[in-house]
Design a protein around this motif. Sequence first.
Motif, PDB file in Angstrom:
ATOM      1  N   ALA A 145       0.829  -1.211   0.000  1.00  0.00           N
ATOM      2  CA  ALA A 145       0.000   0.000   0.000  1.00  0.00           C
ATOM      3  C   ALA A 145       0.862   1.260   0.000  1.00  0.00           C
ATOM      4  O   ALA A 145       0.557   2.240  -0.709  1.00  0.00           O
ATOM      5  CB  ALA A 145      -0.910  -0.011   1.229  1.00  0.00           C
ATOM      6  N   LEU A 146       1.949   1.232   0.777  1.00  0.00           N
ATOM      7  CA  LEU A 146       2.851   2.385   0.798  1.00  0.00           C
ATOM      8  C   LEU A 146       3.498   2.594  -0.566  1.00  0.00           C
ATOM      9  O   LEU A 146       3.641   3.751  -1.038  1.00  0.00           O
ATOM     10  CB  LEU A 146       3.933   2.178   1.873  1.00  0.00           C
ATOM     11  CG  LEU A 146       3.457   2.282   3.329  1.00  0.00           C
ATOM     12  CD1 LEU A 146       4.589   1.892   4.269  1.00  0.00           C
ATOM     13  CD2 LEU A 146       2.966   3.693   3.639  1.00  0.00           C
TER      14      LEU A 146
ATOM     15  N   ILE B 258       2.260   1.731  -3.447  1.00  0.00           N
ATOM     16  CA  ILE B 258       1.244   2.263  -4.366  1.00  0.00           C
ATOM     17  C   ILE B 258       1.041   3.760  -4.126  1.00  0.00           C
ATOM     18  O   ILE B 258       0.941   4.568  -5.059  1.00  0.00           O
ATOM     19  CB  ILE B 258      -0.082   1.503  -4.186  1.00  0.00           C
ATOM     20  CG1 ILE B 258       0.084   0.066  -4.677  1.00  0.00           C
ATOM     21  CG2 ILE B 258      -1.220   2.196  -4.928  1.00  0.00           C
ATOM     22  CD1 ILE B 258      -1.095  -0.831  -4.370  1.00  0.00           C
ATOM     23  N   GLU B 259       0.973   4.133  -2.827  1.00  0.00           N
ATOM     24  CA  GLU B 259       0.780   5.536  -2.487  1.00  0.00           C
ATOM     25  C   GLU B 259       1.932   6.394  -3.005  1.00  0.00           C
ATOM     26  O   GLU B 259       1.732   7.485  -3.555  1.00  0.00           O
ATOM     27  CB  GLU B 259       0.654   5.676  -0.964  1.00  0.00           C
ATOM     28  CG  GLU B 259       0.333   7.082  -0.504  1.00  0.00           C
ATOM     29  CD  GLU B 259       0.178   7.166   1.001  1.00  0.00           C
ATOM     30  OE1 GLU B 259       0.022   8.288   1.520  1.00  0.00           O
ATOM     31  OE2 GLU B 259       0.218   6.112   1.665  1.00  0.00           O
TER      32      GLU B 259
ATOM     33  N   LEU C  53       1.598   6.758  -6.754  1.00  0.00           N
ATOM     34  CA  LEU C  53       0.560   7.728  -7.114  1.00  0.00           C
ATOM     35  C   LEU C  53       1.066   9.153  -6.935  1.00  0.00           C
ATOM     36  O   LEU C  53       0.818  10.042  -7.762  1.00  0.00           O
ATOM     37  CB  LEU C  53      -0.687   7.495  -6.263  1.00  0.00           C
ATOM     38  CG  LEU C  53      -1.462   6.204  -6.580  1.00  0.00           C
ATOM     39  CD1 LEU C  53      -2.576   6.006  -5.563  1.00  0.00           C
ATOM     40  CD2 LEU C  53      -2.027   6.240  -7.991  1.00  0.00           C
ATOM     41  N   LYS C  54       1.761   9.381  -5.793  1.00  0.00           N
ATOM     42  CA  LYS C  54       2.313  10.722  -5.560  1.00  0.00           C
ATOM     43  C   LYS C  54       3.324  11.081  -6.633  1.00  0.00           C
ATOM     44  O   LYS C  54       3.367  12.221  -7.133  1.00  0.00           O
ATOM     45  CB  LYS C  54       2.960  10.776  -4.173  1.00  0.00           C
ATOM     46  CG  LYS C  54       1.952  10.767  -3.030  1.00  0.00           C
ATOM     47  CD  LYS C  54       2.671  10.857  -1.689  1.00  0.00           C
ATOM     48  CE  LYS C  54       1.659  10.893  -0.541  1.00  0.00           C
ATOM     49  NZ  LYS C  54       2.314  10.970   0.778  1.00  0.00           N
TER      50      LYS C  54
END
Length: 223
Positions: free
Chosen positions: A180-181, A183-184, A187-188
């Motif tokens: 999840a990190l 992916i985040e 995205l950023k």
Amino acid sequence: MSRDRGDYKRPAKAPNVEGMITLKVDNITYRSGKEELEKAFSKYGEVGDVYIPRVMGSSEPRGFAFVRFLNRNDAEEAMRAMDGVELESGRPLRVQEAKNKRPDNPKNIMIQEEEILIETEIDTETETVIAIMTEIVEEEIETEIDLEIVIAIVTYQETEIMIEIETETEIEAETEIGIALEIEIALKTETVLKTEIAQEEETEIEKVKIAIVTFATNNFIEL
């Protein structure tokens, strides 16, 4: 076993044992004699009488004897010391203070001997029952111990499995958090790139506008 009646003798008149302390000695062998018992017990004090009951109509001993002491302290010391001792004949003796006295009338000796023999047989049967019950109880205790060991092993294995499951779950959770990190972060990063591209496009448009205005100004063209 055949009995030799030719060797049988009528019981002699009982000696005067008034005031003597009588010990009953069980588990003597057929080879045990008066002299052997007197020699063994006299180490603890003066022995007043030794009597070995015989099978009726035979000289065969009945498996027990009476040893009488003149002094109670000597008798008690002998009882403690000789109980469980093996004589040359090879059996461990069982020594206790006699419950019944030897009768003064010889006619009553055989009656009392029969009573003592029955009592001895009962004691032997009781000891056998106690031994069997003890063995059963020991087996039950061993079974309970074995069961406790099995339960302990199963509990330990279950605990190990639960720890492994919890560990794997924690690892999976940490892995999901890590994904999840990532992916985040991705995205950023994508957002930043889009912003930079947009800024570059705006800059290019501004440059084109400036170039057009400059060209028109230089050529006297109205826009």
